[in-house]
Design an enzyme around this catalytic site. Structure first.
Site, PDB file in Angstrom:
ATOM      1  N   ARG A  14      26.987  83.429  36.070  1.00  0.00           N
ATOM      2  CA  ARG A  14      28.265  82.666  35.552  1.00  0.00           C
ATOM      3  C   ARG A  14      28.401  83.109  34.453  1.00  0.00           C
ATOM      4  NH1 ARG A  14      33.398  81.557  39.932  1.00  0.00           N
ATOM      5  NH2 ARG A  14      34.098  83.160  38.992  1.00  0.00           N
ATOM      6  N   GLY A  27      41.511  67.151  48.792  1.00  0.00           N
ATOM      7  CA  GLY A  27      40.011  67.479  48.485  1.00  0.00           C
ATOM      8  C   GLY A  27      38.739  69.028  48.495  1.00  0.00           C
ATOM      9  N   GLU A  51      29.783  75.258  40.987  1.00  0.00           N
ATOM     10  CA  GLU A  51      30.536  75.204  39.634  1.00  0.00           C
ATOM     11  C   GLU A  51      32.047  75.302  39.172  1.00  0.00           C
ATOM     12  OE1 GLU A  51      30.149  76.545  34.640  1.00  0.00           O
ATOM     13  OE2 GLU A  51      28.766  76.919  36.096  1.00  0.00           O
TER      14      GLU A  51
END
Length: 311
Positions: A65, A84, A104
């Protein structure tokens, strides 16, 4: 025919530990002394999950990506600020840092949220497994655009010696789906970028594949953008272009071009003889000759020239 499977793909479910039944989520500890929020990853949530400094985690250069939706990252960042990171990133230990295998998007959002630490699960995989896991995660989340997905399949095949059947099995798709995806890489690079940008749709792109010449593909794609052509319009135009590019059509066009030259040459000769404009219209071996005149006197002169040799 392969049946599309559910889940993350063969073997990936086993690679990523499951959250135990009844376990809570990974919660934020709130603000640190410096004002930045930090995450906490209780060991009873994901087996083997640990907290590591965010600065020690880096993206995977082989990540398929390349484009990230900044608005979506901002939304995830807001969620991370409140709750969180709910699922640890999957990483691999490198020399002095951790390389992201999956997650990511979470890493980018966590960095934007100002976290100092993030929860990770450290695993040791082969390069082939890393590419496959990263690809599968993005496909399941529908995060890859069509070209990124096709390039990832190509990478798995070329760099890791896999066949289409192997790739299909690893990403839980049919072989036909892999084949159709990789066909998009036959598009001209400019057209591929237009597909990524959304200038042309997947339907337009598939129709353009019938054109073998890259310049023709790009020219047709530009017409889509300029004139707002539908997929059906493009299919018709491509069909016509393909028909005109057949050996028979090219031979016929060459023959017509040669005949046109002969008739244009004859027009000039007759113009020289008659002293006026002469047009020859020809088609399938028959046609007509048109001689222009602009006065009665000129008509009489032309008739005299034409009949001068008649006895």
């Amino acid at each position: 025919m392969a049946v599309k499977k559910k889940g993350l793909g063969k073997g990936l479910d086993a690679m990523i530990p499951k959250k135990p039944s009844g376990a809570g989520e990974v919660k934020s500890k709130g603000k640190s002394d410096t004002g930045a929020k930090e995450s906490q990853a209780p060991q009873d949530v994901y087996d083997g999950a640990i907290n590591v400094p965010l600065e020690k985690v880096e993206p995977n250069r082989s990540q398929p990506r390349k484009n990230f939706d900044e608005d979506a990252i901002a939304e995830l960042s807001d969620s991370i600020s409140q709750y969180g990171i709910l699922q640890p990133l999957l990483v691999q230990q490198r020399d002095d840092y951790y390389e992201i295998i999956a997650g990511e998007r979470r890493w980018r959002a966590a960095r934007q949220a100002g976290l100092k630490e993030i929860p990770v699960i450290v695993r040791d995989y082969s390069e082939q497994e890393i590419v496959a896991i990263s690809l599968i995660e993005n496909i399941q989340r529908k995060d890859l655009n069509a070209i990124e997905e096709a390039r990832a399949y190509k990478k798995l095949m070329e760099e890791h010696g896999l066949r289409q059947e192997d790739v299909a099995e690893r990403v839980s798709k049919s072989r036909a789906a892999i084949t159709n995806s990789m066909r998009l890489l036959k598009l001209d690079d400019r057209v591929q970028q237009m597909l990524i940008d959304g200038t042309v749709s997947m339907g337009h792109a598939r129709a353009l594949l019938a054109l073998e010449d890259g310049d023709e593909q790009y020219a047709m794609a530009c017409k889509v953008e300029e004139k707002g052509l539908s997929v059906r319009d493009v299919e018709k135009l491509v069909k016509k272009a393909v028909k005109e590019n057949t050996p028979e059509a090219k031979k016929e066009a060459q023959k017509k071009q040669e005949l046109d030259f002969i008739y244009r040459d004859m027009e000039e000769k007759l113009k020289g003889i008659l002293g006026t404009k002469v047009s020859i219209a020809n088609g399938d071996g028959k046609g007509k000759i048109v001689i222009d005149y602009y006065s009665q006197a000129e008509f009489d002169r032309i008739v005299e020239v034409l009949t001068s040799n008649i006895r």
